[in-house]
Write a protein that holds these residues in place. Structure first.
Motif, PDB file in Angstrom:
ATOM      1  N   SER A  70       7.929   5.378   1.010  1.00 47.75           N
ATOM      2  CA  SER A  70       7.932   3.910   0.502  1.00 47.75           C
ATOM      3  C   SER A  70       6.205   3.458   0.615  1.00 47.75           C
ATOM      4  O   SER A  70       5.937   2.512   0.120  1.00 47.75           O
ATOM      5  N   THR A  71       5.643   3.975   1.796  1.00 47.39           N
ATOM      6  CA  THR A  71       4.168   3.544   1.945  1.00 47.39           C
ATOM      7  C   THR A  71       3.255   4.241   0.666  1.00 47.39           C
ATOM      8  O   THR A  71       2.941   5.336   0.700  1.00 47.39           O
ATOM      9  N   SER A  72       2.794   3.241  -0.116  1.00 50.33           N
ATOM     10  CA  SER A  72       2.089   3.595  -0.975  1.00 50.33           C
ATOM     11  C   SER A  72       0.658   4.137  -0.606  1.00 50.33           C
ATOM     12  O   SER A  72       0.272   3.631   0.568  1.00 50.33           O
ATOM     13  N   LEU A  73      -0.175   4.629  -1.371  1.00 52.11           N
ATOM     14  CA  LEU A  73      -1.528   5.122  -1.095  1.00 52.11           C
ATOM     15  C   LEU A  73      -2.483   3.777  -0.893  1.00 52.11           C
ATOM     16  O   LEU A  73      -3.127   3.712   0.224  1.00 52.11           O
ATOM     17  N   ALA A  74      -2.253   2.822  -1.711  1.00 52.15           N
ATOM     18  CA  ALA A  74      -2.883   1.555  -1.420  1.00 52.15           C
ATOM     19  C   ALA A  74      -2.646   0.944  -0.213  1.00 52.15           C
ATOM     20  O   ALA A  74      -3.709   0.549   0.513  1.00 52.15           O
ATOM     21  N   ALA A  88      -2.656   5.473  11.862  1.00 47.86           N
ATOM     22  CA  ALA A  88      -2.906   4.854  10.639  1.00 47.86           C
ATOM     23  C   ALA A  88      -3.450   6.151   9.783  1.00 47.86           C
ATOM     24  O   ALA A  88      -2.905   6.302   8.615  1.00 47.86           O
ATOM     25  N   VAL A  89      -4.215   6.927  10.097  1.00 43.08           N
ATOM     26  CA  VAL A  89      -4.587   7.927   9.404  1.00 43.08           C
ATOM     27  C   VAL A  89      -3.738   9.126   9.045  1.00 43.08           C
ATOM     28  O   VAL A  89      -3.528   9.660   7.945  1.00 43.08           O
ATOM     29  N   GLU A  90      -2.653   9.230   9.817  1.00 47.18           N
ATOM     30  CA  GLU A  90      -1.450  10.028   9.818  1.00 47.18           C
ATOM     31  C   GLU A  90      -0.742   9.552   8.689  1.00 47.18           C
ATOM     32  O   GLU A  90      -0.214  10.225   7.692  1.00 47.18           O
ATOM     33  N   THR A  91      -0.613   8.259   8.405  1.00 49.88           N
ATOM     34  CA  THR A  91       0.186   7.479   7.378  1.00 49.88           C
ATOM     35  C   THR A  91      -0.259   7.743   6.197  1.00 49.88           C
ATOM     36  O   THR A  91       0.422   7.934   5.127  1.00 49.88           O
ATOM     37  N   LEU A  92      -1.642   7.637   6.294  1.00 53.19           N
ATOM     38  CA  LEU A  92      -2.578   7.806   5.010  1.00 53.19           C
ATOM     39  C   LEU A  92      -2.475   9.315   4.569  1.00 53.19           C
ATOM     40  O   LEU A  92      -2.241   9.594   3.135  1.00 53.19           O
ATOM     41  N   MET A  93      -2.328  10.276   5.261  1.00 54.23           N
ATOM     42  CA  MET A  93      -2.289  11.678   4.948  1.00 54.23           C
ATOM     43  C   MET A  93      -0.767  11.761   4.473  1.00 54.23           C
ATOM     44  O   MET A  93      -0.539  12.692   3.332  1.00 54.23           O
ATOM     45  N   ALA A  94       0.166  11.099   4.915  1.00 54.40           N
ATOM     46  CA  ALA A  94       1.727  11.392   4.418  1.00 54.40           C
ATOM     47  C   ALA A  94       1.605  10.801   3.146  1.00 54.40           C
ATOM     48  O   ALA A  94       2.353  11.348   2.158  1.00 54.40           O
ATOM     49  N   ALA A  95       1.011   9.536   3.026  1.00 56.91           N
ATOM     50  CA  ALA A  95       0.928   8.822   1.458  1.00 56.91           C
ATOM     51  C   ALA A  95       0.379   9.683   0.607  1.00 56.91           C
ATOM     52  O   ALA A  95       0.661   9.692  -0.413  1.00 56.91           O
ATOM     53  N   LEU A  96      -0.871  10.237   0.998  1.00 60.44           N
ATOM     54  CA  LEU A  96      -1.493  11.019  -0.069  1.00 60.44           C
ATOM     55  C   LEU A  96      -0.558  12.410  -0.471  1.00 60.44           C
ATOM     56  O   LEU A  96      -0.533  12.720  -1.569  1.00 60.44           O
ATOM     57  N   ASP A  97       0.115  12.912   0.571  1.00 59.95           N
ATOM     58  CA  ASP A  97       1.015  13.849  -0.044  1.00 59.95           C
ATOM     59  C   ASP A  97       1.955  13.608  -1.104  1.00 59.95           C
ATOM     60  O   ASP A  97       2.253  14.447  -1.978  1.00 59.95           O
ATOM     61  N   ASN A  98       2.334  12.397  -1.247  1.00 57.72           N
ATOM     62  CA  ASN A  98       3.357  11.801  -2.060  1.00 57.72           C
ATOM     63  C   ASN A  98       2.832  10.864  -3.255  1.00 57.72           C
ATOM     64  O   ASN A  98       3.296  10.497  -3.869  1.00 57.72           O
ATOM     65  N   ALA A  99       1.357  11.050  -3.365  1.00 56.15           N
ATOM     66  CA  ALA A  99       0.639  10.371  -4.155  1.00 56.15           C
ATOM     67  C   ALA A  99       0.074  11.163  -5.384  1.00 56.15           C
ATOM     68  O   ALA A  99      -0.870  10.936  -6.049  1.00 56.15           O
ATOM     69  N   GLY A 101      -0.727  12.404  -8.938  1.00 55.65           N
ATOM     70  CA  GLY A 101      -0.929  11.487 -10.193  1.00 55.65           C
ATOM     71  C   GLY A 101      -1.324   9.974  -9.925  1.00 55.65           C
ATOM     72  O   GLY A 101      -1.342   9.448 -10.931  1.00 55.65           O
ATOM     73  N   SER A 102      -1.910   9.788  -8.767  1.00 61.68           N
ATOM     74  CA  SER A 102      -2.045   8.462  -8.614  1.00 61.68           C
ATOM     75  C   SER A 102      -3.560   8.228  -9.000  1.00 61.68           C
ATOM     76  O   SER A 102      -4.311   9.127  -9.331  1.00 61.68           O
ATOM     77  N   ASP A 103      -4.020   6.804  -8.911  1.00 59.77           N
ATOM     78  CA  ASP A 103      -5.402   6.744  -9.155  1.00 59.77           C
ATOM     79  C   ASP A 103      -6.444   7.575  -8.598  1.00 59.77           C
ATOM     80  O   ASP A 103      -6.394   7.521  -7.155  1.00 59.77           O
ATOM     81  N   PRO A 104      -7.147   8.413  -9.359  1.00 59.00           N
ATOM     82  CA  PRO A 104      -8.137   9.339  -8.540  1.00 59.00           C
ATOM     83  C   PRO A 104      -9.283   8.435  -7.711  1.00 59.00           C
ATOM     84  O   PRO A 104      -9.758   9.234  -6.703  1.00 59.00           O
ATOM     85  N   LEU A 105      -9.715   7.405  -7.843  1.00 56.92           N
ATOM     86  CA  LEU A 105     -10.488   6.579  -7.130  1.00 56.92           C
ATOM     87  C   LEU A 105      -9.769   6.360  -5.654  1.00 56.92           C
ATOM     88  O   LEU A 105     -10.336   6.589  -4.652  1.00 56.92           O
ATOM     89  N   LEU A 106      -8.504   6.013  -5.568  1.00 55.52           N
ATOM     90  CA  LEU A 106      -7.620   5.860  -4.390  1.00 55.52           C
ATOM     91  C   LEU A 106      -7.475   7.138  -3.682  1.00 55.52           C
ATOM     92  O   LEU A 106      -7.678   7.344  -2.480  1.00 55.52           O
ATOM     93  N   GLU A 140     -14.340  14.822 -11.695  1.00 59.19           N
ATOM     94  CA  GLU A 140     -13.522  14.231 -12.741  1.00 59.19           C
ATOM     95  C   GLU A 140     -13.882  12.748 -13.044  1.00 59.19           C
ATOM     96  O   GLU A 140     -13.781  12.203 -14.216  1.00 59.19           O
ATOM     97  N   LEU A 141     -14.074  11.943 -11.831  1.00 54.96           N
ATOM     98  CA  LEU A 141     -14.592  10.561 -12.180  1.00 54.96           C
ATOM     99  C   LEU A 141     -16.004  10.594 -12.773  1.00 54.96           C
ATOM    100  O   LEU A 141     -16.138   9.389 -13.360  1.00 54.96           O
TER     101      LEU A 141
END
Length: 410
Positions: A70-74, A88-99, A101-106, A140-141
């Motif tokens: 449920s924790t979005s990348l944003a 907080a960085v661990e949360t970010l890593m987990a969110a990235l694993d589930n992200a 197709g998300s916004d490439p800038l994020l 890509e960007l």
């Protein structure tokens, strides 16, 4: 249930973030071998072990568990930007694993923060993986600022890992791009620093000197951390050109011009760098080296990472050797080898040279000479010209000493 390999990855991250070796975390409760297998994901942890590790790391056991999707990348990026905590960085890593197709800038922003964390901890393999993915996203960007910053960071990581030729190619691309599209002075400077470091490592000193002179001129009026790092780069080049006096003077300018409140980590690194140059001088300047280490050590209580702590121990080992405290030098070397080394390629080679010299002094002449020969060949193959020359000089001196001690047998 704690899931592997996620549990092992988080366990290792938490341990490194607290500056603990495997032996320190294991203590008397579990073996370091078992802890290593847990971190690699090869063993499933028991409830008792999870409770013990959570207590030793001073965390709630939930820190080991798989994050909810449920924790979005944003959201994760927002959490990281508002705290310096590792969770907080661990949360970010987990969110990235589930992200996917998300916004490439994020995704780029998240990977950039994660790569910086790996750099701070000294984990070059993980940092390199992040940077290579960042390079793909930046292409890509199509944003030149992002491409330049990734290439400069990638060059620095490659150089630290010993891949100097690729580091030069990558840094050169960053410099040319920064100039072609008229990027900010900070982007040009960081790219030039990466190029200078790689050129100096490969022994291309005339090129490194020209680029570092350009760099210092570019940032001279800026002050702050950027100027201090530029002067540090210039000091490194001068030292490898054989001008020890000019090198130490440049490093003193960098130290004097940087307030610890501006960047405490850089403040510490400059003092470690000064101690290193003092110990590599001929003859070694043990007094100034000891002074700089004494200044840096207390600050490591605030900004210490596994990498910085290992750099301090390495320099202490070299200092003890030069002061002929060979037992202390060996003890520090043994302490360093109790855990995974995060040192740069150059520092790891120099640590191996120290080990070889100690082996010779401890009466293991053949082992010491063989180790020095192997390290000299390795440095030569890596095109690290001045490091290879230093090792061959030390080897020649060791052979001469051996001949003097036992004529006709060495």
């Amino acid at each position: 249930m704690m899931e592997q390999p996620l549990f092992g990855r988080r366990l290792k991250e938490l341990r490194l973030a607290r500056g603990l070796s495997q032996a320190a975390l294991a203590a008397d409760e579990i073996s370091t071998g078992y802890l290593s297998r847990l971190e690699s994901g090869m063993r499933q942890p028991t409830e008792r072990v999870v409770a013990y590790l959570a207590k030793r790391l001073d965390i709630d056991r939930s820190a080991f568990e798989a994050r909810s999707g449920s924790t979005s990348l944003a959201q994760a990026l927002t959490l990281v930007s508002s705290t310096d905590g590792d969770e907080a960085v661990e949360t970010l890593m987990a969110a990235l694993d589930n992200a996917e197709g998300s916004d490439p800038l994020l995704r780029w922003q998240a990977l950039w923060l994660i790569a910086r964390r790996w750099r701070r901890l000294g984990n070059k393999a993980e940092e390199l993986a992040c940077l290579e993915e960042l390079d793909r996203i930046a292409e890509e960007l199509g944003l030149p600022e992002l491409r330049c910053r990734v290439w400069a960071s990638l060059a620095r990581c490659l150089r630290s890992s010993g891949d100097v030729h690729r580091a030069i190619e990558t840094a050169d691309k960053a410099v040319r791009l920064a100039k072609e599209v008229h990027l900010a002075v900070s982007d040009i400077s960081v790219a030039l620093m990466a190029l200078v470091a790689a050129e100096a490592e490969e022994g291309r000193l005339p090129d490194a000197r020209a680029h570092v002179d350009e760099l210092v001129k570019l940032v001279e009026d800026l002050g702050g951390p950027l100027r201090a790092e530029a002067l540090w780069s210039a000091a490194t080049v001068r030292f490898r050109q054989g001008d020890q006096e000019a090198a130490l003077a440049l490093l003193e300018r960098a130290i004097d011009g940087l307030d610890s409140r501006a960047d405490l980590t850089l403040w510490v690194r400059l003092r470690l760098a000064a101690a290193s140059l003092c110990l590599q001088s001929a003859p070694p300047l043990t007094g100034p080296a000891r002074q700089r280490l004494a200044e840096a050590e207390p600050a490591l209580g605030f900004v210490g990472t596994p990498l910085l702590n290992q750099e301090l121990l390495t320099l202490k080992a070299h200092l003890a050797f030069e002061q002929q405290r060979y037992g202390d030098s060996r003890a520090l070397l043994d302490e360093l080898h109790r855990d995974e080394l995060w040192l740069t390629y150059r520092d790891r080679i120099r640590l191996g040279v120290l080990d070889g010299r100690l082996l010779i002094l401890e009466g293991r002449l053949d082992d010491g000479l063989a180790q020095l020969k192997e390290l000299g060949e390795e440095a030569r193959r890596a095109s690290n010209v001045d490091l290879a020359a230093e090792i061959w000089r030390i080897l020649a001196e060791a052979l001469e000493t051996a001949r003097a001690a036992a004529p006709g047998t060495a």
